[in-house]
Design a protein around this motif. Structure first.
Motif, PDB file in Angstrom:
ATOM      1  N   CYS C  45       0.845  -1.191   0.000  1.00  0.00           N
ATOM      2  CA  CYS C  45       0.000   0.000   0.000  1.00  0.00           C
ATOM      3  C   CYS C  45       0.883   1.244   0.000  1.00  0.00           C
ATOM      4  O   CYS C  45       2.034   1.200   0.440  1.00  0.00           O
ATOM      5  CB  CYS C  45      -0.847  -0.066   1.278  1.00  0.00           C
ATOM      6  SG  CYS C  45      -1.817   1.382   1.657  1.00  0.00           S
ATOM      7  N   THR C  47       0.822   3.613   1.919  1.00  0.00           N
ATOM      8  CA  THR C  47       1.214   3.911   3.294  1.00  0.00           C
ATOM      9  C   THR C  47       2.551   3.266   3.631  1.00  0.00           C
ATOM     10  O   THR C  47       3.350   3.823   4.395  1.00  0.00           O
ATOM     11  CB  THR C  47       0.111   3.436   4.258  1.00  0.00           C
ATOM     12  OG1 THR C  47      -1.069   4.169   3.963  1.00  0.00           O
ATOM     13  CG2 THR C  47       0.499   3.638   5.701  1.00  0.00           C
ATOM     14  N   HIS C  69       0.569  -4.048   6.084  1.00  0.00           N
ATOM     15  CA  HIS C  69      -0.663  -4.042   6.886  1.00  0.00           C
ATOM     16  C   HIS C  69      -1.864  -4.568   6.090  1.00  0.00           C
ATOM     17  O   HIS C  69      -2.995  -4.172   6.331  1.00  0.00           O
ATOM     18  CB  HIS C  69      -0.933  -2.619   7.394  1.00  0.00           C
ATOM     19  CG  HIS C  69      -1.080  -1.617   6.300  1.00  0.00           C
ATOM     20  ND1 HIS C  69      -0.033  -0.958   5.736  1.00  0.00           N
ATOM     21  CD2 HIS C  69      -2.173  -1.171   5.652  1.00  0.00           C
ATOM     22  CE1 HIS C  69      -0.447  -0.143   4.796  1.00  0.00           C
ATOM     23  NE2 HIS C  69      -1.760  -0.261   4.724  1.00  0.00           N
ATOM     24  N   GLU C  70      -1.591  -5.399   5.112  1.00  0.00           N
ATOM     25  CA  GLU C  70      -2.675  -6.062   4.373  1.00  0.00           C
ATOM     26  C   GLU C  70      -2.337  -7.543   4.317  1.00  0.00           C
ATOM     27  O   GLU C  70      -2.258  -8.146   3.249  1.00  0.00           O
ATOM     28  CB  GLU C  70      -2.766  -5.523   2.934  1.00  0.00           C
ATOM     29  CG  GLU C  70      -3.151  -4.065   2.817  1.00  0.00           C
ATOM     30  CD  GLU C  70      -3.355  -3.628   1.361  1.00  0.00           C
ATOM     31  OE1 GLU C  70      -3.080  -4.416   0.438  1.00  0.00           O
ATOM     32  OE2 GLU C  70      -3.810  -2.476   1.166  1.00  0.00           O
ATOM     33  N   CYS C 156      -6.933  -3.490   3.432  1.00  0.00           N
ATOM     34  CA  CYS C 156      -6.712  -2.055   3.655  1.00  0.00           C
ATOM     35  C   CYS C 156      -7.507  -1.257   2.632  1.00  0.00           C
ATOM     36  O   CYS C 156      -8.405  -0.509   2.985  1.00  0.00           O
ATOM     37  CB  CYS C 156      -5.232  -1.691   3.600  1.00  0.00           C
ATOM     38  SG  CYS C 156      -4.958   0.093   3.723  1.00  0.00           S
ATOM     39  N   ARG C 345      -2.995  -3.360  -7.728  1.00  0.00           N
ATOM     40  CA  ARG C 345      -2.345  -3.609  -6.443  1.00  0.00           C
ATOM     41  C   ARG C 345      -1.284  -4.703  -6.576  1.00  0.00           C
ATOM     42  O   ARG C 345      -1.513  -5.704  -7.258  1.00  0.00           O
ATOM     43  CB  ARG C 345      -3.448  -4.099  -5.480  1.00  0.00           C
ATOM     44  CG  ARG C 345      -3.225  -3.787  -4.020  1.00  0.00           C
ATOM     45  CD  ARG C 345      -3.641  -2.392  -3.669  1.00  0.00           C
ATOM     46  NE  ARG C 345      -3.466  -2.119  -2.244  1.00  0.00           N
ATOM     47  CZ  ARG C 345      -3.581  -0.921  -1.715  1.00  0.00           C
ATOM     48  NH1 ARG C 345      -3.889   0.102  -2.469  1.00  0.00           N
ATOM     49  NH2 ARG C 345      -3.392  -0.741  -0.427  1.00  0.00           N
TER      50      ARG C 345
END
Ligand code: ZN
Ligand code: ZN
Ligand code: ZN
Ligand code: ZN
Ligand code: ZN
Ligand code: ZN
Ligand code: ZN
Ligand code: ZN
Lengths: 352, 352, 352, 352
Positions: C45, C47, C69-70, C156, C345
């Motif tokens: 991501c 982030t 965080h995914e 996310c 992604r």
């Protein structure tokens, strides 16, 4: 500029309780805040039967009465204040014909709860005639691209189930149980539910209903004539087994109501829509409190609900299974209806 | 660093259905996500009587059981994960002792509906002892400036009526009818209603109740023992005569419930809170639908409701009429309660 | 009974600002309220780039830091309090790794706003390793039938746009404008919008984007590189010409924001989601007031939003366009990302 | 039966930008859906100054124009459709004189957002005359027991702040910051906030303001001319230190707006009400998103808000500090207003 409006027209008139007479009557004149609508098609609803038989705890206007409240047509005459409409515009006449526009309910857009609301085909003459009068502020706006014959039943049945789905508080992704899913209201409710991102559990009886309900997009069909434990089956049909977020009761009778309060999940909402004569709702206090169950009645939609319900139809998301006959055959339709022999909706064509 | 915690303590223990024994028992030890609370005062609630007699459709933990769920005290020991609390901090132990924090209800802050919620004094030992264990995440935070003796009854009765008022959907300026306004729950409900900007119609029986209800801020008192037409009187007590926006039923029995669905205004909300044994709610479908009445159960508050209810108390807006006796006298309190001889709330002091 | 957990594992570690090192590190141990997750796949991501470069106004934990965080994987070890999960259960580690569960926000199910929330791959080690620790109460439950590789980006990107759609207040049948509709967040937003019964106006630039946006169900595509009057075009794309009910800003910069406050209908909602460095939102007071415009920020979803977003995926309503490479190639992915060369992604496979 | 209506009356007329002329003009005639009101008193509002000077981005009707939109009087003549009102009934003429009653906004009770709304004293002649016309459906109903002189300023200032408080989403027990608390709008806002169970932090400058603000029930006064850190002080004035749930900006300028987005708690709401010329609102995207801040404009109330705001006044909860002069002195009032020399509200008596 205005169309050629005749002085007489064909109508179906209730002159005495229980039967309608097909006859010529004068074309009514709109007041300053009203319009005259040339009704092309009108759906026939169970409420019309109640008007005919006078078996509801609510008085009609004195006879003669022209019934009907799902009328689709075009504006042919404008009262002087009806500046928001045009001659030739497609409009619908629905159950709420007008309201005071000034009481606490009208001020909050809850005009169906207005104590002075006039009811089409009940407290004022309705749509089983070729020319009907309606309040300009309340008449449903029908987009040009919509077919008047197909949209007629949306004007009562469609709006009513759409309102019920909104009142249920169910949000996209939630599961809702629809009791009576295979009936006239149910088949519209299934389509509106799908268009609103809801997942439906259809509850009804028989294989024909099963086929219809599944075709209309229900994730699950539960046959109340076959299940051994309806409550358990409904709960099992939800992803987490806790039961649906809401339930729409389209044909309330004691048993389905009590089952609904049991299978709906905690914090769930049971919406009563159907109006069987003399029925009651009843639930145990303990369970209602500790599971925070919510039981609520939903009546017809307001003008905004109407516009929204019509817009779903305009986008092609709602198909209304209906059959059209001439207005002159209305008595036959009533007889079929009373005999419980109608699947889907009947529509009358006022030109025949 | 931590206070001197004894290994034994005084407690009132249910060893067999129907009576409590005042005796010494071991002080329990908190788990990693729990705290040990030195209970100073605990309110006595009708629910405690139900635990004692086992007459609810919900099992308690096997005996011995320590009842009580309105406990106010201070933290004396922290589990290793209880990092959000401090030794010496004032806290309350309430009906919801803990919950799974992971189910669909806990995820939505509806932990009272968690299927795994533990219930103080019912499924886990409660506050009729000097030292009780509670989940750190659920224990009520009590501001330093609050008096523990006075706040104890807020922890169940106060939270419950406050939650009911929130669930009613009534907003500042609306009128709400409170049935049982002169009772223990009612007198708190009147004060919370006033603090929330609601106008209350208090319904109860007798001149003593009238005096109390009016003193606590009700705009109108209606004596159900004297009125000839309760429904008409309640409606007449609202500014527009359409009836209150909501009704709080603190002592549900069939008749008040049915009256409430009649006098509440269209779109009104009837909130059931009281839990009489085996009672049912019942309403006519027709009226419920065309007036869009909403009937809902309200259980206890969640942690946020608890904090809010306590904050109203902290600001001095809520006075709790109560009487304090030693914990050793609990059996006497139960006997008075069973005899219906209690007005207001009893609180037990665990040091006596 | 528990799986064979190694003592060492492969991870991508930020040891100094700006680059990751692929190396073996010890497998962490879960605390009492935590679980150890064998991460199978993890989405990458924007982030993560911010964590790598430290250019957000929010500190990371001191290096070494494992980002990510995914993460989608299976539970391999349970802390003693993690009784609501099972060994072998599929779970997701998302941005919010844990929170205090006790503050005013946690009490109201707004745990993303908890001042003590721990952030995966930012304030605690994340999912760019084979074994990661997460709080049992916060780990996302992934149904068995879901594929871990495909679901990773939902954890996310999916949750974030779903939350934004909920915060927009748009209801089924409403029209919503999605700015950046052809990007990674946008393509998910279009699908969630459709599944929620919303009608989407996709705004982006270029014919490739147009093709993608229309394929994903947008009713209208508006090319901001070609239109002469974006505000007029967006309004014209709504049935009544009054503009969309809401707008989702996935790539906020000054201009799209100001346009949004102009084309959104009166009472409309402009939802800011994207987080460009140092950007501001700005709108004229007069128009904001007399049109009652609502501008709001939407952050990530809470645990309930997460479960709901996953359920839409489980039902097959959400397709995530993604490309999978080995975890060892993460630095390459970061370089492509920084060069703006990624459409859709990237997902890393921790076994490679 | 109807009162003796003269053919001529005294009025203050804008014949050219910037000044009013006190002269005799004909008494207007109501249309079928209108009433003629004998205006007894009318408040003077800043908006009247904007009408006089034409400095808003919104055109007035061509001159001659009679200003005024806070008129309290009695009905003296009814249009044929005005059946919901009676001769002699007390009514108020407010900013929204009429609306189409048929557009999407009117259908949802958001008639202030109606594109065809007529504005008293701006697009139609207002209340600075002895006899004014207003739409029957929109005229404010004033209960008999209310004094017309005192209630006049409630009809614009009162309704506006009450609406803003509703739009803030703050609920009883929440804290709200009121910027400009010591001004005309502010002093009403403080009283409405208190009556709604909100706790207010009043922000303004100077000791006189402090005295007034505290007298009107604010829990805290913060003097922006003296504080060293306004943001920190406002946060500190809330029980948990997280900041108020909402903020009402009655005198927006850049700085107070930006401060408000900082001190409001996460998930908080900043309501813009004041309309300074050419002002903008501006906030950093990052903070707005991760704290989920909500910025919204609030315009005037609808008819339901009007009725509610009046009911708070009727119950004696709202005192309006005002000074009455003859209508003939209006030019003097304008001059004081422009010089910034007015504290509280001026009311004109049309009989003088
Ligand atoms: Zn019907
Ligand atoms: Zn009405
Ligand atoms: Zn209790
Ligand atoms: Zn739970
Ligand atoms: Zn992310
Ligand atoms: Zn927290
Ligand atoms: Zn004004
Ligand atoms: Zn309008």
């Amino acid at each position: 500029m205005s169309p050629n409006i005749p002085s007489e027209q064909w109508a179906q008139v209730i002159e005495k309780q229980g039967s309608v007479t097909y006859k010529k009557i004068p074309v009514p004149k709109p007041g300053p805040d009203e319009v005259l609508v040339n009704v092309k098609y009108s759906g026939v609803c169970h409420t019309d039967l109640h008007a005919l038989h006078g078996d509801w705890p609510l008085d009609t206007k004195p006879f003669p009465l022209v019934g009907g409240h799902e009328g689709a047509g075009v504006v042919v005459q404008l009262g002087e204040l009806a500046t928001e409409l045009k001659i030739g515009q497609k409009v619908g006449i629905k159950w709420i014909n007008g309201s005071c526009l000034a009481c606490p309910y009208c001020q909050r857009a809850d005009e169906p709860l207005c104590a002075k609301a006039s009811l089409s085909g009940y407290t004022v003459d309705g749509t089983f005639q070729q020319y009907a009068v309606a309040k300009a502020a309340h008449v449903a706006r029908i987009p040009d691209e919509c077919d008047l014959e197909s949209i007629a039943p949306v004007l009562c049945a469609g709006i009513t189930v759409y309102k019920g789905l909104k009142e249920s508080g169910a949000k996209p992704g939630d599961t809702i149980a629809i009791v009576g899913a295979g009936g006239g209201l149910g088949s519209l409710a299934l389509q509106y539910a799908g268009a609103m991102g809801l997942h439906a559990i259809g509850i009804d009886g028989g294989d024909e209903k099963k086929k219809l309900v599944e075709k209309l997009g229900a994730q699950t069909f539960i046959d109340f004539t076959k299940t051994k434990d309806l409550v358990a089956d409904v709960k099992a049909a939800t992803p987490d087994g806790l039961g649906p977020s809401a339930c729409l009761l389209l044909a309330v009778s004691e048993k389905p109501f009590q089952q609904a309060t049991q299978y709906v999940r905690s914090r769930g909402v049971v919406v009563c829509i159907g109006l069987p004569a003399n029925a009651s709702i009843s639930a145990p206090v303990f369970d209602t409190v500790v599971r925070m169950i919510n039981i609520r009645g939903s009546y017809v939609g307001n003008r905004a609900d109407t516009a929204e319900a019509i817009d779903f139809f305009r986008r092609g998301l709602i198909q209304v299974p209906s059959k059209t006959v001439g207005l002159s055959k209305l008595q036959d339709v009533y007889e079929l209806m009373q005999a419980g022999k109608i699947a889907g909706r009947y529509v009358v064509d006022t030109s025949k």
